[in-house]
Design an enzyme around this catalytic site. Structure first.
Site, PDB file in Angstrom:
ATOM      1  N   GLN A   1      -4.641  -5.145   6.881  1.00 28.53           N
ATOM      2  CA  GLN A   1      -5.663  -6.014   6.289  1.00 28.53           C
ATOM      3  C   GLN A   1      -5.745  -7.380   6.962  1.00 28.53           C
ATOM      4  O   GLN A   1      -6.616  -8.168   6.629  1.00 28.53           O
ATOM      5  CB  GLN A   1      -5.378  -6.227   4.801  1.00 28.53           C
ATOM      6  CG  GLN A   1      -5.532  -4.998   3.956  1.00 28.53           C
ATOM      7  CD  GLN A   1      -6.961  -4.500   3.909  1.00 28.53           C
ATOM      8  OE1 GLN A   1      -7.915  -5.250   4.104  1.00 28.53           O
ATOM      9  NE2 GLN A   1      -7.116  -3.216   3.662  1.00 28.53           N
TER      10      GLN A   1
ATOM     11  N   CYS B   1      -4.847   2.561  -3.601  1.00 26.14           N
ATOM     12  CA  CYS B   1      -3.593   3.086  -3.051  1.00 26.14           C
ATOM     13  C   CYS B   1      -2.439   2.127  -3.295  1.00 26.14           C
ATOM     14  O   CYS B   1      -1.562   1.966  -2.440  1.00 26.14           O
ATOM     15  CB  CYS B   1      -3.712   3.378  -1.563  1.00 26.14           C
ATOM     16  SG  CYS B   1      -4.848   4.709  -1.201  1.00 26.14           S
TER      17      CYS B   1
ATOM     18  N   HIS C   1       0.871  -1.173   0.000  1.00 25.19           N
ATOM     19  CA  HIS C   1       0.000   0.000   0.000  1.00 25.19           C
ATOM     20  C   HIS C   1       0.912   1.229   0.000  1.00 25.19           C
ATOM     21  O   HIS C   1       2.030   1.170   0.526  1.00 25.19           O
ATOM     22  CB  HIS C   1      -0.827  -0.056   1.289  1.00 25.19           C
ATOM     23  CG  HIS C   1      -1.890   0.986   1.419  1.00 25.19           C
ATOM     24  ND1 HIS C   1      -1.634   2.272   1.807  1.00 25.19           N
ATOM     25  CD2 HIS C   1      -3.236   0.916   1.221  1.00 25.19           C
ATOM     26  CE1 HIS C   1      -2.773   2.950   1.859  1.00 25.19           C
ATOM     27  NE2 HIS C   1      -3.761   2.148   1.506  1.00 25.19           N
TER      28      HIS C   1
ATOM     29  N   ASP D   1       3.015  -4.687   7.942  1.00 23.22           N
ATOM     30  CA  ASP D   1       1.811  -3.865   7.800  1.00 23.22           C
ATOM     31  C   ASP D   1       0.616  -4.809   7.896  1.00 23.22           C
ATOM     32  O   ASP D   1       0.294  -5.519   6.951  1.00 23.22           O
ATOM     33  CB  ASP D   1       1.864  -3.133   6.448  1.00 23.22           C
ATOM     34  CG  ASP D   1       0.541  -2.448   6.110  1.00 23.22           C
ATOM     35  OD1 ASP D   1      -0.437  -2.584   6.865  1.00 23.22           O
ATOM     36  OD2 ASP D   1       0.502  -1.781   5.050  1.00 23.22           O
TER      37      ASP D   1
ATOM     38  N   LYS E   1     -10.355  -0.656  10.491  1.00 25.55           N
ATOM     39  CA  LYS E   1     -10.478  -1.855   9.648  1.00 25.55           C
ATOM     40  C   LYS E   1     -10.744  -3.096  10.501  1.00 25.55           C
ATOM     41  O   LYS E   1     -10.812  -4.211  10.002  1.00 25.55           O
ATOM     42  CB  LYS E   1      -9.213  -2.059   8.817  1.00 25.55           C
ATOM     43  CG  LYS E   1      -9.018  -0.989   7.731  1.00 25.55           C
ATOM     44  CD  LYS E   1      -7.743  -1.241   6.965  1.00 25.55           C
ATOM     45  CE  LYS E   1      -7.262  -0.035   6.192  1.00 25.55           C
ATOM     46  NZ  LYS E   1      -7.864   0.101   4.871  1.00 25.55           N
TER      47      LYS E   1
END
Ligand SMILES: Cc1ncc(COP(=O)(O)O)c(C=O)c1O
Lengths: 407, 153
Positions: A204, A365, A124, A201, A227
């Site tokens: 998600q 993104c 991202h 990261d 999220k």
């Protein structure tokens, strides 16, 4: 598919019963942000109407209680990630701030000319741009691990690119544009083998699978509350304590100091060192409520139900003519990216919206991924545990209808 | 199809999307500009051949959604052979059509001609920038802003 259980949980999310122009909402943009269960909204409401006060300052009851709630959230997050200790959890504004915090510190502390930072081609923008800036500031070089046509990391290339020059590896756990789940534990082991530190990261990942930072072995792990069924404006950075202790502060001001005179300031220990200013108190408390809720749903059900939804959607969508799936990794979270021959995703998004189906149309993104697959944008349907097989049917019908209108 | 959607994707618009007119890159031109809509990836170049205050030639190239592509195609059709004053007046009327709540005046309507089919875009605020993109690029090209890509974000 365990529809009845999914329907039971779905009822916990008031927005999901929205009806507009006679059509019920099919919400399939969960990778962008998830809806909020009533318990989270209620928690915010109660805090603001009955319990509101600032933290870490007042000697009065409201402030002490707010501080206690805030600290409870930190403990909930710490257990959620299985951190070794509470002080390894830094509360931030979101994934973006968490990554920037680490990148800016790493650039001052561990990077100089000749050093390399390794990211991947499926990041991202939030895990690309901060490292570009870190390299610009330090003279280090940014290297990128390529991906394959199925949207998986090219692990041979990763091994080749990983050298003793590599000081830092920053990699996405689950790709927001492709759904790919990366082999984080292997990546961490290899990176540590050359002495590099690793940030994951997890924006998600946390809503789809249990995350154990000690089992993964990573040095830093970042995610956003919004999220994970929690409020916007709050997020998490897990950091191995011995590394957090070395990192310089990111922002400076109140709450992150030990003593201040006009000549000099001594900084507080982590995590306070990285929590300058009045934080997103209500949102952090809401995040705690969201994690408690997710735990009550349980990842066993979440993983199974989402896998069922993904399989069902993939099968049905693949059967249509003039469709191409983008991201077909073996190990995938419930994200379905696709393009339709001759129909731009922006038009697909508009027609689907007219059918009450909310998907994301755009570059997510992740412009380098779009460039790699030679598309300007994709359509992305992303599922959560509160989606049901009806939602899949409505998606597939809407896509067919779009082909009919635009064809 | 819902009435609102029918208003957006009128047959004329779908036809220009399938078979864009004036599509391609000319060997030479006097003015050009780049228009981008970063959010959804619409990306076009508009090329003009302006002689004695008249648009003698126009072409556009690039990719994007049905609204942006048909708008560029119909814009090209509408401005080819027209005097610059008239082109500017058309552009202003078109942007008014997209953004103003009240219906356009009769004089604007006659200026717009076939372009009136884009009136339905008004009901889709996020799509207004798609329809406006090539006209904004035209504006930039005429001002000589070729170096700076314009964006409708
Ligand atoms: C993989 C990934 N990383 C980072 C981010 C940025 O998260 P936030 O905007 O909440 O900071 C996102 C959100 O879109 C994401 O999907």
């Amino acid at each position: 598919m365990n529809e009845s259980l999914a329907r039971k949980f779905r009822a916990d999310f008031p927005v999901l019963s929205l009806v507009k122009e006679g059509k019920s909402l099919v919400y399939l943009d969960n990778a962008a942000t998830t809806q909020k269960p009533r318990v989270v909204a209620d928690r915010l409401y109660r805090f603001y109407t009955e319990e509101y006060g600032t933290i870490h300052r007042g000697v009065y009851f409201l402030s002490q209680q707010a501080t206690q709630f805030y600290d409870e959230s930190r403990a909930i997050v710490s257990r959620f990630l299985n951190a070794a200790k509470l002080e390894e959890i830094v509360l931030t504004r979101g994934t973006t701030e968490s990554i920037n915090l680490v990148a800016s510190g790493v650039s001052k502390l561990w990077l100089s000319v000749g050093d390399e930072v390794l990211i991947t081609a499926m990041e991202h923008h939030a895990n690309i741009v901060p490292w570009q800036q870190a390299c610009l500031a330090s003279g280090a070089t940014l290297k990128v691990v390529p991906i394959t046509l199925t949207g998986e990391l090219d692990m041979d290339a990763f091994r080749r690119l990983l050298t003793t020059k590599t000081k830092f590896v920053s990699v996405v756990h689950v790709s927001n544009a492709l759904g790919t789940v990366n082999p984080i534990a292997d990546i961490v082991q290899m990176a540590h083998g050359v002495g590099a530190k690793v940030l994951v990261d997890g924006a998600q990942a946390v809503s789809h699978m249990p995350v154990d930072v000690q089992a993964l072995g990573c040095d830093f792990y970042a995610f956003s509350s919004h999220k994970l069924f929690g409020p916007t404006g709050a997020g998490v950075l897990y950091g191995r304590y011995s590394l957090l202790e070395q990192l310089p502060p990111y922002q400076t001001g109140g709450d992150m100091i030990e003593t201040v005179t006009f000549e000099s300031t001594t900084f507080a220990k982590p995590p306070a060192r990285f929590e300058a200013g009045t934080p997103a108190i209500a949102e952090v408390i809401g995040l705690g409520a969201a994690i408690n809720y997710v735990n009550s749903v349980g990842f066993e059900f979440i993983a199974q139900h989402e896998a069922d939804l993904l399989q069902c959607a993939t099968e049905q969508i693949s059967r249509l003519n003039g469709i191409r799936l983008i991201g077909t990794a073996q190990n995938k979270a419930s994200v379905l990216s696709f393009v339709l021959d001759g129909i731009h995703p922006h038009d697909v998004g508009t027609v689907l919206d007219e059918c009450g189906v909310a998907i994301r149309a755009g570059h997510h993104c992740a412009q380098p991924i779009m460039a790699f697959f030679g598309v300007p944008a994709t359509n992305r349907a992303s599922f959560s545990f509160y989606n049901v097989s009806d939602d899949v049917d409505r998606l597939v019908d809407a896509v067919k209808y779009c082909q009919q209108v635009m064809g | 199809m819902s009435a609102r959607l029918e208003q957006l994707y009128q047959e004329t618009i779908l036809d220009h999307n399938r078979n864009p007119r004036f599509f391609g890159e000319p060997a030479a031109c006097t003015h050009k500009a780049h228009g981008k809509n970063p959010l959804c990836g619409d990306d076009y170049w508009v090329y003009l051949d302006v002689r004695d205050g008249v648009i003698e030639g126009v072409q556009f190239n690039g990719s994007g959604c049905a609204i942006s592509k048909s708008s560029a195609s119909m814009m090209s059709e509408a401005i080819k052979g027209k005097r610059l004053e008239d082109v500017i007046a058309k552009k202003d009327a078109f942007l008014t059509l997209l953004t103003q709540d009240e219906p356009v005046s009769d004089s604007e309507k006659s200026l717009l001609g076939k372009l009136i089919v884009f009136e339905g875009v008004k009901k889709y605020p996020v799509r207004v920038k798609c329809a406006a993109l090539s006209w904004r690029a035209l504006e930039a090209a005429l001002l000589g802003d070729e170096a700076q890509a314009i964006s409708t974000e």
